[in-house]
Design an enzyme around this catalytic site. Structure first.
Site, PDB file in Angstrom:
ATOM      1  N   ASN A  62       0.868  -1.179   0.000  1.00 43.10           N
ATOM      2  CA  ASN A  62       0.000   0.000   0.000  1.00 43.10           C
ATOM      3  C   ASN A  62       0.905   1.230   0.000  1.00 43.10           C
ATOM      4  OD1 ASN A  62      -1.806   2.044   0.493  1.00 43.10           O
ATOM      5  ND2 ASN A  62      -2.256   1.441   2.611  1.00 43.10           N
ATOM      6  N   TRP A  63       1.013   1.851  -1.159  1.00 40.68           N
ATOM      7  CA  TRP A  63       1.949   2.982  -1.292  1.00 40.68           C
ATOM      8  C   TRP A  63       1.354   4.273  -0.736  1.00 40.68           C
ATOM      9  CZ3 TRP A  63       4.312   2.318  -6.936  1.00 40.68           C
ATOM     10  CH2 TRP A  63       4.979   1.085  -6.988  1.00 40.68           C
ATOM     11  N   LYS A  64       0.113   4.235  -0.309  1.00 44.96           N
ATOM     12  CA  LYS A  64      -0.559   5.420   0.269  1.00 44.96           C
ATOM     13  C   LYS A  64      -0.358   6.638  -0.648  1.00 44.96           C
ATOM     14  CE  LYS A  64       0.173   3.422   4.793  1.00 44.96           C
ATOM     15  NZ  LYS A  64       0.057   3.604   6.219  1.00 44.96           N
ATOM     16  N   HIS A 103      -9.573   0.996   4.765  1.00 36.93           N
ATOM     17  CA  HIS A 103      -8.296   1.171   5.490  1.00 36.93           C
ATOM     18  C   HIS A 103      -8.531   2.093   6.681  1.00 36.93           C
ATOM     19  CE1 HIS A 103      -4.182   2.386   6.349  1.00 36.93           C
ATOM     20  NE2 HIS A 103      -3.799   1.295   5.700  1.00 36.93           N
ATOM     21  N   GLU A 161      -6.925   4.489   7.803  1.00 34.83           N
ATOM     22  CA  GLU A 161      -6.718   5.925   7.527  1.00 34.83           C
ATOM     23  C   GLU A 161      -7.944   6.527   6.862  1.00 34.83           C
ATOM     24  OE1 GLU A 161      -2.975   5.428   5.523  1.00 34.83           O
ATOM     25  OE2 GLU A 161      -2.061   4.870   7.424  1.00 34.83           O
ATOM     26  N   GLU A 194      -5.658  -5.242  10.468  1.00 33.13           N
ATOM     27  CA  GLU A 194      -4.641  -4.206  10.693  1.00 33.13           C
ATOM     28  C   GLU A 194      -4.949  -3.470  11.991  1.00 33.13           C
ATOM     29  OE1 GLU A 194      -2.604  -2.968   6.838  1.00 33.13           O
ATOM     30  OE2 GLU A 194      -4.366  -1.721   7.025  1.00 33.13           O
ATOM     31  N   GLY A 233       2.133   1.999  10.846  1.00 34.80           N
ATOM     32  CA  GLY A 233       3.075   3.108  10.726  1.00 34.80           C
ATOM     33  C   GLY A 233       3.746   3.485  12.039  1.00 34.80           C
ATOM     34  N   SER A 254       3.197  -2.430  10.494  1.00 31.48           N
ATOM     35  CA  SER A 254       4.649  -2.453  10.700  1.00 31.48           C
ATOM     36  C   SER A 254       5.296  -3.791  10.330  1.00 31.48           C
ATOM     37  CB  SER A 254       4.976  -2.058  12.149  1.00 31.48           C
ATOM     38  OG  SER A 254       4.509  -0.744  12.399  1.00 31.48           O
ATOM     39  N   GLY A 262       2.649  -1.177   4.398  1.00 31.39           N
ATOM     40  CA  GLY A 262       2.683   0.248   4.088  1.00 31.39           C
ATOM     41  C   GLY A 262       4.114   0.714   3.875  1.00 31.39           C
ATOM     42  N   GLY A 263       4.712   1.269   4.945  1.00 28.92           N
ATOM     43  CA  GLY A 263       6.040   1.881   4.853  1.00 28.92           C
ATOM     44  C   GLY A 263       7.084   1.024   4.149  1.00 28.92           C
TER      45      GLY A 263
HETATM   46  C1  PEP Z   1      -0.862  -0.021   5.962  1.00 30.77           C
HETATM   47  O1  PEP Z   1      -0.845   1.126   5.577  1.00 30.77           O
HETATM   48  O2  PEP Z   1      -1.768  -0.769   5.594  1.00 30.77           O
HETATM   49  C2  PEP Z   1       0.191  -0.458   6.868  1.00 30.77           C
HETATM   50  C3  PEP Z   1       0.103  -1.635   7.395  1.00 30.77           C
HETATM   51  O3  PEP Z   1       1.241   0.422   7.100  1.00 30.77           O
HETATM   52  P1  PEP Z   1       2.656   0.075   7.797  1.00 30.77           P
HETATM   53  O4  PEP Z   1       3.152  -1.199   7.178  1.00 30.77           O
HETATM   54  O5  PEP Z   1       3.518   1.240   7.488  1.00 30.77           O
HETATM   55  O6  PEP Z   1       2.390  -0.102   9.262  1.00 30.77           O
END
Ligand code: PEP
Length: 257
Positions: A9-11, A96, A98, A168, A174, A214, A235-236
């Site tokens: 997920n490049w957000k 998600h 966010e 999640e 994050g 994470s 994500g990251g």
């Molecule tokens: C996400 O955005 O779905 C996520 C899990 O982010 P991260 O891996 O950065 O915690």
């Protein structure tokens, strides 16, 4: 053989050229991967077509990060299921945390998006997860049950067969603080049990339940080794080729065991 799905997920990251570069780098590193590991890249809307072009014919899939439930009309700023399908998407992330936290997403709108995505033959990746406060107050199970039930209202078994669920925990996204494999496994088993009760054992056993929060190359192996963790939503660590490749390779190691 176990199936594993790793989605990046490049957000709201990557301009079109940067997205193309990362997608091309990843596809060249990940060609000839074990067929039991599915890789999905979810760039921002503006880069979908470019990334579709970069991954064409490589076996890597494309996903969007959201979708509207209406097919067309006066919905300024929205993007329809057929538009993202047209851009090359097979998958779409829905609900998600966010989106829930900053953009008013609720279980009812998650459900509308899921049904519209399925209608357009997209595979929804439906996100659920409790906040830190909810976990501290012992509400994790109740929150997950409610989000899963309401998010999947009115789906039939055929539709459910195309759904992916991502657990999640909001406190792990994050933050660098991942759920332990045991904490995640517990919730994944709960979700699979819920799906089994509603849609039957066979749909539940083939359902892919991803963990997100994470995930890094260093913790992916032990998370993916859990019996009910079928992949990762990243994500990251999906923004750099080295770390995303490391997570995918952890998945390959698990299915090859
Ligand atoms: C996400 O955005 O779905 C996520 C899990 O982010 P991260 O891996 O950065 O915690």
């Amino acid at each position: 053989m176990r199936q594993i799905l790793v989605a990046g997920n490049w957000k709201m990251h990557k301009l079109i050229g940067e997205a193309r570069q990362l997608a091309s780098e990843l596809t060249s590193r990940l060609t000839g991967l074990n067929a039991s590991v599915t890789v999905v890249l979810c760039p921002p809307f503006t880069a979908l077509a470019e990334v579709a072009d970069a991954i064409a014919g490589t076996g890597v899939f494309l996903g969007a990060q959201n979708v509207h439930w209406e097919e067309k009309g006066a919905y300024t700023g929205e993007v329809s299921p057929s538009m993202i399908k047209d851009a090359g998407c097979e998958y779409v992330i829905i609900g998600h945390s966010e989106r829930r936290q900053y953009f008013g997403e609720i279980d009812e709108t998650v459900n509308r998006r899921v049904r519209a995505a399925l209608h357009a033959k997209l595979k929804p990746i439906v996100c659920v997860g409790e906040s830190e406060r909810q976990r501290d107050q012992g509400q994790t199970e109740a929150v997950i049950i409610e989000q899963v039930r309401k998010g999947l209202v009115d789906l039939n078994a055929e539709g459910m067969g195309h759904v992916v669920i991502a657990y999640e925990p909001v406190w792990a996204i994050g933050t660098g603080k991942n759920a332990t494999p045991q904490q995640a496994q517990e919730v994944h088993a709960l979700i699979r049990g819920l799906i089994s009760n509603t849609f039957g054992e066979s749909i539940a056993s083939s359902l892919l339940i991803l963990y997100g929060g994470s995930v890094k190359p260093g913790n992916a192996g032990e998370l993916l080794a859990q019996p009910d963790i079928d992949g990762a939503l990243v994500g990251g660590a999906s923004l750099e080729a080295d770390s995303f490749e490391g997570i995918v390779r952890a998945g390959v190691a698990v299915v090859s065991e």
